[in-house]
Structure formats: structure tokens, C-alpha cells
Enzyme design. Structure first.
Site, PDB file in Angstrom:
ATOM      1  N   HIS A 184     -96.928 -19.295 -51.933  1.00 50.30           N
ATOM      2  CA  HIS A 184     -95.778 -19.810 -52.901  1.00 50.30           C
ATOM      3  C   HIS A 184     -95.731 -21.224 -52.738  1.00 50.30           C
ATOM      4  O   HIS A 184     -95.062 -22.039 -53.605  1.00 50.30           O
ATOM      5  CB  HIS A 184     -94.806 -19.018 -53.239  1.00 50.30           C
TER       6      HIS A 184
HETATM    7  C1  UD1 Z   1     -87.999 -20.905 -53.601  1.00 46.63           C
HETATM    8  C2  UD1 Z   1     -87.409 -21.701 -52.944  1.00 46.63           C
HETATM    9  C3  UD1 Z   1     -88.529 -21.325 -51.671  1.00 46.63           C
HETATM   10  C4  UD1 Z   1     -88.620 -19.916 -51.369  1.00 46.63           C
HETATM   11  C5  UD1 Z   1     -89.059 -19.195 -52.433  1.00 46.63           C
HETATM   12  C6  UD1 Z   1     -89.023 -17.946 -52.402  1.00 46.63           C
HETATM   13  C7  UD1 Z   1     -86.697 -23.929 -53.416  1.00 46.63           C
HETATM   14  C8  UD1 Z   1     -86.706 -25.334 -53.046  1.00 46.63           C
HETATM   15  N1  UD1 Z   1     -87.667 -23.391 -53.086  1.00 46.63           N
HETATM   16  O1  UD1 Z   1     -89.172 -21.506 -54.204  1.00 46.63           O
HETATM   17  O2  UD1 Z   1     -87.935 -22.078 -50.467  1.00 46.63           O
HETATM   18  O3  UD1 Z   1     -89.333 -19.909 -50.440  1.00 46.63           O
HETATM   19  O4  UD1 Z   1     -88.047 -19.460 -53.670  1.00 46.63           O
HETATM   20  O5  UD1 Z   1     -89.661 -17.175 -53.365  1.00 46.63           O
HETATM   21  O6  UD1 Z   1     -85.454 -23.558 -53.389  1.00 46.63           O
HETATM   22  N2  UD1 Z   1     -90.385 -18.315 -61.531  1.00 46.63           N
HETATM   23  C9  UD1 Z   1     -90.263 -17.415 -62.307  1.00 46.63           C
HETATM   24  N3  UD1 Z   1     -89.394 -16.369 -62.004  1.00 46.63           N
HETATM   25  C10 UD1 Z   1     -88.263 -16.282 -61.426  1.00 46.63           C
HETATM   26  C11 UD1 Z   1     -88.509 -17.499 -60.467  1.00 46.63           C
HETATM   27  C12 UD1 Z   1     -89.321 -18.632 -60.608  1.00 46.63           C
HETATM   28  O7  UD1 Z   1     -90.846 -17.200 -63.134  1.00 46.63           O
HETATM   29  O8  UD1 Z   1     -87.533 -15.423 -61.053  1.00 46.63           O
HETATM   30  C13 UD1 Z   1     -91.079 -19.501 -61.634  1.00 46.63           C
HETATM   31  C14 UD1 Z   1     -90.821 -20.538 -62.489  1.00 46.63           C
HETATM   32  O9  UD1 Z   1     -92.075 -20.877 -63.094  1.00 46.63           O
HETATM   33  C15 UD1 Z   1     -90.356 -21.827 -61.719  1.00 46.63           C
HETATM   34  C16 UD1 Z   1     -91.206 -21.478 -60.288  1.00 46.63           C
HETATM   35  O10 UD1 Z   1     -91.394 -19.967 -60.413  1.00 46.63           O
HETATM   36  O11 UD1 Z   1     -90.425 -22.938 -62.218  1.00 46.63           O
HETATM   37  C17 UD1 Z   1     -90.625 -21.862 -59.104  1.00 46.63           C
HETATM   38  O12 UD1 Z   1     -89.326 -21.460 -58.901  1.00 46.63           O
HETATM   39  P1  UD1 Z   1     -88.386 -22.003 -57.983  1.00 46.63           P
HETATM   40  O13 UD1 Z   1     -87.029 -21.341 -57.956  1.00 46.63           O
HETATM   41  O14 UD1 Z   1     -88.206 -23.647 -58.488  1.00 46.63           O
HETATM   42  O15 UD1 Z   1     -89.038 -22.152 -56.546  1.00 46.63           O
HETATM   43  P2  UD1 Z   1     -90.023 -21.121 -55.826  1.00 46.63           P
HETATM   44  O16 UD1 Z   1     -91.136 -21.846 -55.899  1.00 46.63           O
HETATM   45  O17 UD1 Z   1     -89.535 -19.679 -56.223  1.00 46.63           O
END
Ligand code: UD1
Length: 363
Positions: free
Chosen positions: A207
Site C-alpha cells: 500500500h
Molecule cells: C495510511 C498511513 C500509512 C499506513 C496505512 C495503513 C499516512 C500518511 N499513511 O496510509 O502510514 O501504513 O494508513 O493502512 O497516514 N481509503 C479507503 N477507505 C479507508 C481508508 C482509505 O477507501 O477506510 C482509500 C482512499 O482512497 C484514500 C486512500 O485509501 O484516499 C489512502 O488513505 P490514507 O488514509 O490517505 O492513507 P493510507 O494509504 O491508508
């Protein structure tokens, strides 16, 4: 004297770190606790299932910030959390790990004169293009209590000028959870449900933006996994971010070799790790969990902030080139299961030590 503690969680890797601390604090009658969920992760399979599996109480407050750019997400957490802290007058804010919610929670607290405890302090990948590296550095510099998991963390913090008296080597709370839930995880039926044989599959997670946000990089890694899938089928519970990239770019994957699933809960995932032939990941926590479980882990990254897993654990850094992943993967599949040592204080009692230090701090 009673103390009031607020813990901030936001993303998947936070919950299993807070759960053992919460249980330990329950033994302290003089502590009143409040759990704040920022809503950084909001899908049921990225959040609710973990609360259920870990028996973590429902958050007292849900900030509902959701996804967004780093600036947007971080500032939304700060804006909303500040209102909570104005209302609640906490003595200590606990933040864990290195996600945007961690840094945002710590910044709000320090600016309001509330003490901050950072659990998993001092880890450094020395790669500032990683959003987590910035979160770790900023959080550490404003924290009053820095709880570390491995010796490298103390060195990093001292080099950055953190006062030695603030640093407490306590071990690894993520491993507290693994110990606590190991038997329960072992009773999971996930292998039967997915028709998998123990030691007969590879387990993949992916991820990191640096691995999944560019199509060519992701395609290369997927090709390597598919190639390895001819030797040993690969199971891949995909993060929503990764799944979206795969779908938007129509990256085709033969399911017999690389089986993409939705994200999986804590207990089922632990069971999948315990019986995997090999784990391939770019996660931080999984490098640690596989070391404790004695399962070979190939980390698909150029660096790691958890060097102890390379030095004495079962982890190997393999970078992101498809050729190297296939070569190292085949090599690992030929060898007997990874053998390593368990790092010092990864014994299931880190949260006990943390709570002892907190009590001392307020005495
Ligand atoms: C975040 C953390 C990362 C951690 C990871 C674990 C930061 C900078 N990154 O990354 O360190 O290892 O979580 O999973 O804080 N999304 C969904 N549903 C959700 C959450 C996210 O669909 O419940 C999708 C969305 O498209 C979103 C993308 O995932 O834009 C990224 O989510 P985000 O919270 O920005 O960062 P992660 O990649 O999950």
C-alpha cells in the site's frame, strides 16, 4: 490524583497498538480515558472489524475527517481535535505509530500545553519522501514521553537532540497484541474459508504510495508476484488505495497465481501470517509480526525504519525491482522457514511498562 488520558487513533495500524495500552490502563482506577478516532480510515474493513476483533471499546469521539491530501487530512484532524481538547482538558495525549493522525494529534496537544506520549518513537527510514518519516520526526520532536521498540530508535532520537530522560525503551505494543490474541487467531477458520493449506501459500500486502501510486512500479511488482505465484499461490488482501489503482488502470492479474481479496480483519490476518510459507509486504508492522512468528518476510522497499527485523529477525529487504523480488522470493521458497531471534522486550509486556512510566511521570 486522577489523570485524564486521551488516545488518538485514525488508521488501521493504530488499533492493535492502542488496545493493549487501553487494557492496561483499565487496571488503574485513577485514570480516566477517552478514545478519539479521527476517521482517517473509515471503511468497515479498515476500522470497525479491528475494534470488534481487538475488543477495543467504541471510540468516545469520532472526528470523521476521511481521506484527502496530506495537508487536507492533517489539518482537518487538527481543526477537529483542537475543539475536543479545548473541551476536555486532558493531562496526556497518547499517539501511536506514524500516520497523519499521529502527527496531527501530537501537534494539537503540544500547542495547547498538554503532555504528549509517542508510542513507537524514534524509528527512522532516513527517507524523507515517505510521508510517515515526516510524521515520525515531527511527532518525536514535540513529545514528552518517547516510548521506543528497538535500540536504533534511541540512537536516532539522541542524534536529533531529544533529551535522554524522555526516552523509554519499553518494547513493542504491537507484539503485546499478537501475544494476547495468538490463541484466538489460531482458532480462525480463514484457511478453510479460502481453501488454503498451512505452509502452502504466500501472503502479500502492498500500500505504500511509492509502490502503488505509479502504474509502472505497481505493474512490475504485480508481475513479480504473479511469477512467484507459479511456484506457490499468492494471497493478496489489498488495501483500498491499491485496489483502486489496480482497477482504475485495468491491471490484469491471474487469480490462480495472485488472488486479490478485500482487506482482512486482525484475527484472520494473524492466522494467515502464522501459516504462510512466505510473506511479501511493504508494511512496517508486518515486518515485526513475522519476525516474532518466525515466518520469512520479504520487504518490498529500499529501506526500513525497523532495522532490528533485518539484523536478528526473519526480514529481508528486497527493493522494488521485479527481477530481484522473483529471485529473492524463489530463494526464500527453497529454504526452510525463516529463523531468527525475537528482539529484546518484544515479550507481550510493553504496555505494562508504558503505563508504569506514565504513572511515574504524573507522580
Ligand atoms: C495510511 C498511513 C500509512 C499506513 C496505512 C495503513 C499516512 C500518511 N499513511 O496510509 O502510514 O501504513 O494508513 O493502512 O497516514 N481509503 C479507503 N477507505 C479507508 C481508508 C482509505 O477507501 O477506510 C482509500 C482512499 O482512497 C484514500 C486512500 O485509501 O484516499 C489512502 O488513505 P490514507 O488514509 O490517505 O492513507 P493510507 O494509504 O491508508
Amino acid at each position: 490524583m486522577g489523570i485524564k488520558i486521551i488516545a488518538v487513533v485514525g488508521a488501521r495500524p493504530n488499533y492493535m497498538k492502542v488496545a493493549p495500552i487501553w487494557r492496561e490502563l483499565d487496571k488503574n482506577g485513577h485514570v480516566s480515558k477517552m478514545l478519539v478516532h479521527t476517521g482517517q480510515h473509515y471503511d468497515a474493513n479498515m476500522s470497525k472489524i479491528f475494534f470488534d476483533d481487538l475488543k477495543l471499546p467504541k471510540p468516545d469521539v469520532y472526528l470523521g475527517v476521511g481521506s484527502g491530501s496530506h495537508g487536507e487530512q492533517t489539518s482537518k484532524v487538527m481543526f477537529e481535535f483542537e475543539k475536543i481538547l479545548e473541551r476536555e482538558h486532558a493531562d496526556l495525549v497518547i499517539v501511536v505509530g506514524d500516520v497523519n493522525s499521529t502527527m496531527a494529534g501530537a501537534l494539537v496537544a503540544v500547542k495547547m500545553g498538554v503532555s504528549v506520549a509517542h508510542v513507537e518513537a524514534g524509528l527512522r527510514s532516513f527517507d524523507r519522501t515517505m510521508p510517515e518519516e515526516i510524521n515520525r520526526m515531527v511527532t518525536d520532536i514535540v513529545s514528552d514521553l518517547l516510548f521506543t521498540t528497538e535500540p536504533s530508535a534511541r540512537k536516532n532520537l539522541l542524534r536529533e537532540g531529544v533529551e535522554e530522560t524522555k526516552i523509554h525503551f519499553v518494547g513493542n505494543v504491537m507484539i503485546d497484541s499478537l501475544h494476547y490474541y495468538r490463541d484466538k487467531a489460531d482458532r480462525s477458520r480463514v484457511l478453510e474459508d479460502l481453501s488454503l493449506k498451512p505452509d502452502g501459500y504466500g501472503l502479500v500486502t502492498l500500500h505504500r504510495p511509492s509502490n502503488v501510486d505509479r502504474t509502472e512500479t505497481l505493474r512490475g511488482i504485480l508481475d513479480a508476484l504473479i511469477e512467484l505465484g507459479s511456484d506457490c499461490p499468492m494471497i493478496f488482501p489489498a488495501h483500498p488505495r491499491t485496489r483502486k489503482m489496480i482497477e482504475d488502470n485495468k491491471l490484469l492479474v491471474p487469480p490462480k497465481k495472485l488472488r486479490i481479496l478485500d482487506p482482512i480483519g486482525y484475527l484472520d490476518f494473524a492466522k494467515l501470517m502464522m501459516h504462510a510459507r512466505l510473506v511479501l509486504t511493504d508494511s512496517g508492522g508486518i515486518q515485526e509480526e513475522t519476525t516474532v512468528l518466525g515466518i520469512s518476510c520479504l520487504t518490498i522497499r529500499e529501506n526500513t525504519e525497523r532495522p532490528i527485523t533485518l539484523e536478528i529477525g526473519t526480514n529481508r529487504l528486497v527493493g522494488v525491482s521485479a527481477e530481484r523480488i522473483v529471485k529473492e522470493g524463489r530463494d526464500a521458497l527453497r529454504k526452510p522457514q525463516g529463523r531468527g531471534k525475537i528482539p529484546e522486550l518484544w515479550d507481550g509486556r510493553a504496555s505494562e511498562r508504558i503505563v508504569r512510566v506514565i504513572n511515574e511521570y504524573f507522580r
